[in-house]
Every structure is written in structure tokens, then in C-alpha cells.
Design an enzyme around this catalytic site. Structure first.
Site, PDB file in Angstrom:
ATOM      1  N   HIS A  37       4.711   0.033   0.097  1.00 22.87           N
ATOM      2  CA  HIS A  37       5.431  -0.681   1.150  1.00 22.87           C
ATOM      3  C   HIS A  37       4.497  -1.662   1.842  1.00 22.87           C
ATOM      4  CE1 HIS A  37       3.666   2.806   3.260  1.00 22.87           C
ATOM      5  NE2 HIS A  37       3.659   2.052   4.348  1.00 22.87           N
TER       6      HIS A  37
ATOM      7  N   HIS B  97       0.839  -1.202   0.000  1.00 22.86           N
ATOM      8  CA  HIS B  97       0.000   0.000   0.000  1.00 22.86           C
ATOM      9  C   HIS B  97       0.874   1.253   0.000  1.00 22.86           C
ATOM     10  CE1 HIS B  97       1.038  -0.485   4.257  1.00 22.86           C
ATOM     11  NE2 HIS B  97       0.726   0.797   4.440  1.00 22.86           N
TER      12      HIS B  97
ATOM     13  N   ARG C 293       5.601   7.466  14.065  1.00 28.71           N
ATOM     14  CA  ARG C 293       5.645   7.826  12.647  1.00 28.71           C
ATOM     15  C   ARG C 293       5.229   9.272  12.462  1.00 28.71           C
ATOM     16  NH1 ARG C 293       1.208   5.041   9.262  1.00 28.71           N
ATOM     17  NH2 ARG C 293       0.033   6.766  10.168  1.00 28.71           N
TER      18      ARG C 293
ATOM     19  N   ASP D 127       0.535   5.235   1.760  1.00 26.25           N
ATOM     20  CA  ASP D 127      -0.240   5.905   2.804  1.00 26.25           C
ATOM     21  C   ASP D 127      -1.031   7.102   2.264  1.00 26.25           C
ATOM     22  OD1 ASP D 127       0.837   4.159   4.677  1.00 26.25           O
ATOM     23  OD2 ASP D 127       2.502   5.509   5.166  1.00 26.25           O
TER      24      ASP D 127
END
Length: 373
Positions: A320, A173, A336, A175
Site C-alpha cells: 500500500h 510498502h 491504527r 508494514d
């Protein structure tokens, strides 16, 4: 989405707790859960207005002397994607080095730094240098630090998590592709990792595009696709109907503003359809593009984490996937920060990576002879 537990602080891994306490984070109510927008209309308006964006790598020194000469070692992990920088602390980079790092990420897709002493506050400050820090409307976050999301599988633990119940992040996917200005550089710092497993894969969108023939590239250049959000919301226009995602239209192939290279901008999880095509036509093209991106091993890198490692990657030019092979038997915890980038665009004058670097040869595009064994 799992129902959030009010406080998981007692389950924090020791290394994670030590990092957070050392940074002065109040763990009284860890993690902090933002109020989720109650409707599709509210969710879609979170970042509806266009934001200015400064592309830090655009005017950086192409040779990146300030960054690379300060490192003890520079290790390219594969030919097309992935570089590890040894001997530098992200918390101590100068602005010139940050600009050169942004360019290196734009060229190599993902860059790794081990043994980092980074606090969540310093991680957020670095993200703010690269672009407006994305404050996720639903993700758990470090208390008092909007924009520093917590990546901790424990928060999504169900009654039975194991070999047959992988998390959705194990799928390839990209983000937040539904955003008006999706993230550019994303920085994941893992302070706790399993003793075995828990690796992450990345694949290069530049090289996925380069895998296509010139004729096929010409067909998809300039096309647009519809991208959906991971989360779904109540639709005010149909209050009794099913929950629906946010949808946004972006170019199928986008140009990176720092390199000027074309990248495939699709991912199987969140790219729904190609604008203007019949559903069957769209599916055929997208499935082929997904397969090229996901199945070409030579354009991928698999990274084995160690505690205190940071990975910085460019969401505009990559997909990723996190590998859940440790099955939840050991903790994995990190923070993150994603920096929003420009509104995606396609420049017809831009070139592919291989074209720009002079790597393409005429014989690369000759028909292949079929070999029968």
C-alpha cells in the site's frame, strides 16, 4: 526519525479531538512516545518468541451470510481488490460477523467502512480479536492504549514539507515485514482527512503472483528473501559503526491460511535480497517482481477517504501507499491497530487465486504476438 515534540494537543484537528475526548482519552500528554530500544539486540528481541495465532477467517461461513446480509450495500470497488460495506458499525459486530469479515478481507485484500463511531478502545479490542495487537517500539501512540498508533503527518513535520518532500509512506510498502510474525489484518481509522487528496492505494499480492507465468512461478516458489525494518539501531558488535536495521528471512511467496491461496510477499522498500542468489541475480528478479506488483493498474485500488472511515487490510497479501498530494496544507489524523499473524510459510500444495477459482485458461499463457505500430 524526527525529534518528537512533547505535546501536539493544541494542533489536534477538531474532529480528532472530539473523538478522543468522547472516548475518555487523557490528552495531557498527546501523543505518548514509547522509549525506543537503544540497540539492535534489544530491538530484535521485542517479539522474538513465537506467538500462538488463531486465524479467524479459516472456519468462517464461505458465503458470509451473517455479515453481508446485515449490510445495506456491498460494493466491490474493482475486480481483484477492494470492497466497501455500507450500513454496519464495526463496534457492533458479533463474533460470527468478525470471523466472516476476516475471511472477506483475506479474499478481497482491503475492506472499507464509512461513518464509523469507533473509539480507539473499540478499535484495539477488534484488533485483539484478529490476533495479538502489535505494540510498536517507536511509533507515537494514544496515551494509555499501547498498540493504538497515531497516524498524523504533523508529528513528522519538518521545516519544509511540500510537493518535493513527500513522506516515506508515499512509497509502496508492506508494514513490519521484518517481524517474526508480521501483521495480518491492519485497521486504520481516519477521523480527519483533507478536503482534497490524501488517498491511499492498495495492490493485491494474489493477483501480482497470478501475473507471473507458471514457469516463473515454479522458479520462485519456495525461495526465501531477507526483509529489513524501517528503523535502524546501534549495533553492539560495532558500536562506532553505522546504524543498522533488523533483518529477517521469510518466504518470497507465502500461503494465506484462510484462503489457501499463494501471494507474492515482496515490497521494494523492505525486501533486500533473495537468499542463496548472487546480488546481481537477486536484484534482477526482485526488480521484476516489484515492477509487476507496482505497475499493474488492474490489480490496484485507489480509495478516497471521508471523515470517520475505517480501512481493514491484510498485510500478508498486499502492498500500500499513502498519497501526499495535499502537501501538509490540511490536517490528516487517524489511529491504527495491527494484529500480528502467523509465522509466514509456503505450502507447495497451495494454489494461486486464479487456479483455485478456476479462472485460468490455457490461452492466457500463450506467447503474445508483437504488434508494431
Amino acid at each position: 526519525m524526527p525529534v518528537p515534540v512533547a505535546n501536539h494537543v493544541e494542533k489536534l484537528p477538531p474532529a480528532s479531538r472530539e473523538r478522543l475526548v468522547r472516548a475518555g482519552i487523557d490528552l495531557t500528554n498527546y501523543p505518548e512516545w514509547p522509549p525506543k530500544p537503544k540497540s539492535l539486540t534489544l530491538a530484535a528481541k521485542v517479539r522474538e518468541e513465537e506467538r500462538p495465532h488463531i486465524e479467524r477467517g479459516k472456519n468462517a461461513d464461505p458465503e458470509k451470510k451473517a455479515l453481508l446480509k446485515a449490510a445495506k450495500e456491498v460494493i466491490h470497488l474493482s475486480k481483484h481488490i477492494g470492497t466497501e460495506i455500507v450500513g454496519l458499525q464495526l463496534s457492533q459486530l458479533t463474533d460470527q460477523q468478525k470471523d466472516e469479515l476476516a475471511l472477506l478481507i483475506a479474499e478481497r485484500t482491503v475492506v472499507f467502512f464509512r461513518d464509523q463511531d469507533l473509539t480507539p478502545q473499540q478499535q484495539r479490542d477488534l484488533g485483539a480479536y484478529f490476533g495479538e495487537v502489535e505494540v510498536h517500539p517507536t511509533a507515537p501512540r494514544v496515551p494509555g492504549l499501547p498498540g493504538v498508533s497515531i497516524i498524523w503527518p504533523e508529528l513528522a513535520r519538518q521545516e519544509r514539507v511540500g510537493f518535493r518532500n513527500p513522506f516515506g509512506t508515499q512509497d509502496w510498502h508492506t508494514d513490519l515485514t521484518h517481524e517474526k510474525q508480521p501483521p495480518g489484518i491492519t485497521h486504520l481509522h481516519n477521523d480527519t482527512i483533507p478536503s482534497i487528496g490524501g488517498d491511499t492505494y492498495w495492490a493485491s499480492g494474489y493477483s501480482a503472483y497470478d501475473k507471473l507465468s507458471p514457469a516463473f512461478r515454479a522458479k520462485i516458489d519456495g525461495l526465501q528473501a531477507v526483509y529489513r525494518s524501517a528503523h535502524v539501531y546501534k549495533n553492539p558488535e560495532d558500536p562506532d559503526g553505522p546504524l543498522v536495521p533488523i533483518e529477517r528471512v521469510h518466504p518470497l511467496v507465502r500461503t494465506h491460511p484462510a484462503t489457501g491461496w499463494k501471494s507474492l510477499f515482496v515490497n521494494r522498500k523492505y525486501t533486500l535480497r533473495i537468499v542463496g542468489f548472487e546480488p546481481a541475480e537477486s536484484k534482477i528478479i526482485l526488480d521484476y517482481l516489484f515492477d509487476v506488483y507496482e505497475r499493474s493498474l488492474d490489480i490496484q485500488v485507489r480509495f478516497k477517504w471521508t471523515p470517520g472511515t475505517s480501512a481493514l487490510w491484510d498485510n500478508r497479501i498486499s502492498i500500500h501507499a499513502a498519497v501526499f498530494d495535499y502537501e501538509g496544507h490540511e490536517p490528516r489524523h487517524g489511529t491504527r491497530v495491527s494484529s500480528l499473524a502467523e509465522v509466514p510459510y509456503f505450502d507447495p500444495q497451495s494454489k494461486s487465486r486464479r487456479e483455485a477459482l478456476g479462472l485460468d485458461k490455457p490461452e492466457d499463457f500463450l506467447p503474445k504476438k508483437e504488434i508494431i505500430y
